[in-house]
Design a protein around this motif. Structure first.
Motif, short mmCIF file in Angstrom:
data_model
loop_
_atom_site.label_atom_id
_atom_site.label_comp_id
_atom_site.label_asym_id
_atom_site.label_seq_id
_atom_site.Cartn_x
_atom_site.Cartn_y
_atom_site.Cartn_z
N VAL A 381 -2.83 1.80 -7.18
CA VAL A 381 -3.86 2.21 -8.12
C VAL A 381 -4.84 3.20 -7.51
N GLY A 382 -5.43 4.03 -8.36
CA GLY A 382 -6.57 4.84 -7.95
C GLY A 382 -6.30 6.32 -7.87
N GLU A 383 -5.04 6.70 -7.62
CA GLU A 383 -4.70 8.11 -7.45
C GLU A 383 -3.19 8.22 -7.56
N PRO A 384 -2.70 9.43 -7.74
CA PRO A 384 -1.25 9.58 -7.79
C PRO A 384 -0.63 9.10 -6.47
N ASP A 406 3.17 1.31 -10.26
CA ASP A 406 2.12 2.32 -10.13
C ASP A 406 1.29 2.22 -11.40
N THR A 407 0.05 1.77 -11.26
CA THR A 407 -0.77 1.43 -12.44
C THR A 407 -1.83 2.49 -12.68
N TRP A 408 -1.76 3.15 -13.82
CA TRP A 408 -2.78 4.15 -14.15
C TRP A 408 -3.83 3.55 -15.08
N TRP A 409 -5.09 3.73 -14.72
CA TRP A 409 -6.20 3.32 -15.58
C TRP A 409 -7.50 3.85 -15.01
N GLN A 410 -8.61 3.49 -15.63
CA GLN A 410 -9.93 4.03 -15.27
C GLN A 410 -11.01 2.97 -15.44
N THR A 411 -12.17 3.24 -14.85
CA THR A 411 -13.32 2.36 -15.07
C THR A 411 -13.56 2.20 -16.57
N ASP A 496 -7.77 13.36 -17.32
CA ASP A 496 -6.61 13.54 -16.45
C ASP A 496 -5.58 14.46 -17.08
N ILE A 508 1.01 11.23 -13.93
CA ILE A 508 -0.39 11.64 -13.92
C ILE A 508 -0.55 12.68 -12.82
N ARG A 511 -7.18 14.84 -11.96
CA ARG A 511 -8.29 15.20 -12.85
C ARG A 511 -8.22 16.67 -13.24
N ASN A 517 -11.27 12.98 -6.21
CA ASN A 517 -10.80 11.62 -5.99
C ASN A 517 -10.56 11.43 -4.49
N ARG A 522 -13.94 7.97 -7.24
CA ARG A 522 -14.35 9.15 -8.01
C ARG A 522 -15.71 9.65 -7.60
C1 7RM Z 1 -8.73 2.16 -11.57
C2 7RM Z 1 -9.48 3.38 -11.14
C3 7RM Z 1 -9.95 6.68 -12.47
C4 7RM Z 1 -9.18 7.94 -12.11
C5 7RM Z 1 -8.21 8.36 -13.19
C6 7RM Z 1 -7.17 9.10 -12.37
C7 7RM Z 1 -7.10 8.32 -11.08
C8 7RM Z 1 -6.18 5.97 -11.22
C9 7RM Z 1 -4.04 6.33 -11.00
C10 7RM Z 1 -4.71 7.58 -10.98
C11 7RM Z 1 -2.69 8.67 -10.76
C12 7RM Z 1 -2.61 6.33 -10.89
N1 7RM Z 1 -10.59 3.68 -11.84
N2 7RM Z 1 -6.04 7.31 -11.11
N3 7RM Z 1 -4.99 5.36 -11.15
N4 7RM Z 1 -4.03 8.74 -10.86
N5 7RM Z 1 -1.99 7.52 -10.77
N6 7RM Z 1 -1.90 5.19 -10.88
O1 7RM Z 1 -9.09 4.03 -10.21
O2 7RM Z 1 -12.47 5.06 -12.66
O3 7RM Z 1 -12.24 4.74 -10.27
O4 7RM Z 1 -10.75 6.24 -11.38
O5 7RM Z 1 -8.37 7.68 -10.96
O6 7RM Z 1 -7.59 10.40 -12.12
O7 7RM Z 1 -8.85 9.15 -14.16
S1 7RM Z 1 -11.59 4.93 -11.53
#
Ligand code: 7RM
Length: 648
Positions: A381-384, A406-411, A496, A508, A511, A517, A522
């Motif tokens: 999680v958090g980035e590609p 690989d989990t994509w999501w956001q705050t 994104d 993904i 940004r 990132n 972020r």
């Molecule tokens: C959970 C978290 C969100 C941003 C988001 C993306 C990037 C998060 C992935 C990802 C590629 C992933 N919350 N991001 N997960 N990019 N693959 N699996 O990270 O609010 O701190 O960040 O992080 O750009 O918009 S966050």
């Protein structure tokens, strides 16, 4: 060449909640046919004190979303009390201390007592339903107790990552109008001491903060201000262990969590009770294929949304055993994660690609020092995640036996929206694969036209609400609407970029706004720029993201010296400004480099051409594009020369 496909393992599929790709497809189709019915059914997983009357109300035009209207519940009740009947003695939290080998197991029964006492403590310090409480704690069980204690009495917690500076903390305390702060004398991470109480002292100076409650994490005494500062343990011992729960409306706020955007100050994302809890617990069970008895080890910090949803609320709402890890992946050496996995017998392990990239450098040996037989699901999680890193995670850490998700999501999304499901999804390393049931991603071009079909790339939007969605920015609903719902009217815009490949897989790409990132965290370039220009060594600044082998991206700053810098060596200016950013925001924002420049590449209308600055930062000097439209094209050459000089 076609992407390699990693098929789900049959041993995982046999027991998985979603046991085949066909089953996923059916569930997904059903969820879109009747989203309300789908989410109504999902809501049954939490305990409602009073049932809800309406599943969802949504109006993206006005950025208005509400779930499970009329329902009443309490998040702490769902995470703690609910499990007292049949698993009071089961471990709820395994605390992994910084020092290797030091563990603390907290049962649901003990969790209940601690949360109750702390809830009473907060009440004794004047905290009432709806009040905001700031939590600035390291990764110790008290951080989870504090979140749940707030939830129990209907107070809204605002957890601030313990790596943020006094100035950042102050802004957050002030913005949310917190009158009580929970902290520790010091934090411990990788053997290093982090002075938390001293930071709080500086942060609250002049703010109307009534009480600062201080947990002694180490033996070092800390100055206490009479009438404001209180010892955590002493205050706890005065309280009774039982505290009645406040029955909250489904749409009452649960917490606020600050996150950076492309402009201005960090935004306080407000999450509410019913929808968030349903979404966090549902996705925790589904994505990690959690079953009763599984130990869930998420290595994030509770200061980030990942810690909120997948250390505290999701797992505990499912009655899981969750791990809180105080240390780092490399303390005392690069085998630490795997030692912990074996010691706690973790089935699920969840971390960020940056940690994996840091570990890969040490080779496979540190991983192989431990058996890791308990592992079944590995999350990212958090980035590609780079395909090679995905493959290493799968082959080496997972020994080829585990699912990688690989989990994509956001705050802002509260929980995972796009991810593979263990046992169901054929994976392509580097792709987050497919949306979860109930989630409708959409790709759009710059004009807002939907890109239908496969083999397309554009900006990622979500059409239609899901229960975990943030409801507003604390105190600024108009900013919430502007940021997420006006770029593409009628849709939620994620910020994104994303590609949907020929087989419909989502990739993904990062940004598309001015957000950097760094190691999955972020940071807005605008925030860094304002920290720079606040110093009299800096007249003007432009900050860009630069690719980094371990951190994913790093922060690169171009600065025009200010009046105060007259006669000062460029090297000194650069060092001072690096420090200024760290002091203003925190260690995570430490620039990779500050480069003093005579001017910035601007268009004749004064717009900084960041595209050029990004290319220079990554040493891509050949391909700067058309620079003839610049007000002063000559400045580019000087910046390139300065960049080259700084590298040697
Ligand atoms: C959970 C978290 C969100 C941003 C988001 C993306 C990037 C998060 C992935 C990802 C590629 C992933 N919350 N991001 N997960 N990019 N693959 N699996 O990270 O609010 O701190 O960040 O992080 O750009 O918009 S966050």
């Amino acid at each position: 060449m076609a992407d390699q496909i990693i098929h789900p393992k049959s041993n995982l599929a046999r027991r998985a909640h979603v046991a085949s790709f066909e089953q996923y497809e059916q569930l997904y189709a059903a969820s879109l046919r009747d989203p309300r019915a789908f989410w109504r059914e999902r809501a049954a997983r939490v305990d409602w004190f009073h049932p809800f009357e309406r599943t969802c109300r949504q109006d993206f035009g006005n950025a208005e979303v509400a779930w499970y209207l009329g329902g009443k519940l309490n998040a702490a009740y769902n995470c703690v009390d609910r499990w007292l009947e049949d698993r009071a003695e089961q471990t709820a939290i395994i605390w992994v201390a910084d020092e290797p080998g030091e563990y603390r197991h907290i049962s649901f029964h003990e969790l209940h007592e601690n949360v109750g006492r702390l809830a009473n403590l907060l009440r004794a310090h004047g905290v009432r339903k709806g009040d905001r409480v700031c939590i600035y704690l390291p990764m110790i069980p008290e951080a989870a107790f504090a979140m749940l204690a707030c939830a129990r009495i209907g107070a809204v917690h605002s957890v601030v990552f313990a790596g943020f500076s006094a100035e950042s903390l102050r802004d957050r305390i002030d913005d949310a109008d917190c009158q009580v702060v929970l902290t520790a004398n010091e934090g411990l991470r990788g053997g290093k001491v982090i002075p938390l109480k001293a930071t709080v002292d500086a942060a609250v100076e002049g703010l109307p903060v009534r009480s600062v409650i201080v947990k002694q994490r180490t033996d070092t005494p800390t100055p206490m201000k009479a009438g404001r500062d209180y010892d955590f343990d002493e205050e706890m011992s005065k309280q009774r262990a039982f505290c009645p729960v406040e029955w909250m409306d489904s749409e009452d706020p649960l917490f606020v969590l600050y996150t950076s955007g492309s402009t201005g100050r960090p935004k306080g994302q407000l999450h509410t009770t019913g929808g968030y809890l349903v979404y966090a617990s549902y996705t925790h069970e589904l994505v990690f294929d959690w079953h009763r008895g599984d130990v869930h080890f998420c290595a994030a910090d509770v200061g980030w949304i990942t810690g909120h949803s997948y250390i505290v609320y999701g797992p505990l709402c499912n009655g899981a055993t969750t791990v809180m890890f105080e240390s780092t992946p490399v303390y005392p050496d690069a085998s630490r994660y795997w030692q912990v996995v074996d010691d706690v017998q973790a089935s699920i392990f969840y971390t960020a690609p940056t940690a994996l990239r840091a570990l890969i450098r040490f080779g496979d040996e540190p991983v192989k020092q431990y058996g890791r037989e308990s592992l079944r699901v590995l999350g990212s999680v958090g980035e590609p995640i780079n395909p090679e890193v995905w493959q290493w995670y799968h082959d080496v850490v997972g020994g080829g036996r585990c699912a990688v998700v690989d989990t994509w999501w956001q705050t802002e999304t509260g929980g995972i929206l796009i991810s593979a499901l263990p046992g169901a999804t054929p994976c392509k390393p580097g792709s987050a694969t497919f949306p979860l049931p109930g989630v409708r991603p959409m790709l759009v071009d710059e004009q807002g036209t939907e890109l239908t079909g496969n083999d397309v790339a554009g900006n990622l939007c979500i059409t239609g609400s899901w229960p975990g969605q943030a409801r507003t920015i604390l105190g600024d609903h108009e900013r919430f609407r502007q940021t997420y719902f006006t770029t593409y009217p009628g849709r939620y815009f994620t910020g994104d970029g994303c590609r949907r490949d020929a087989d419909g897989y989502y990739w993904i790409t990062g940004r598309v706004d001015d957000v950097v990132n760094v190691s999955g965290h972020r940071l807005g370039t605008a925030e860094v720029e304002s920290a720079l220009v606040a110093h009299d060594y800096c007249a003007e600044a432009a900050v860009v993201a630069c690719p980094h082998e371990v951190k994913g991206q790093s922060i690169y700053c171009y600065v025009i010296p200010g009046q105060g810098a007259e006669g000062v060596e460029p090297a000194t200016i650069e060092q001072e400004l690096v420090k200024a950013v760290r002091d203003a925001i925190g260690g995570i924002a430490t620039p990779e480099r500050v480069q003093v420049v005579p001017g910035l590449p601007k268009t004749r209308s004064g717009k900084i051409m960041r595209r050029i600055l990004r290319k220079i930062a990554e040493s891509n000097y050949e391909d700067l594009g058309d620079i003839t439209t610049l007000a002063e094209p000559a400045v580019v050459e000087q910046i390139v020369a300065g960049h080259k000089a700084g590298k040697s």
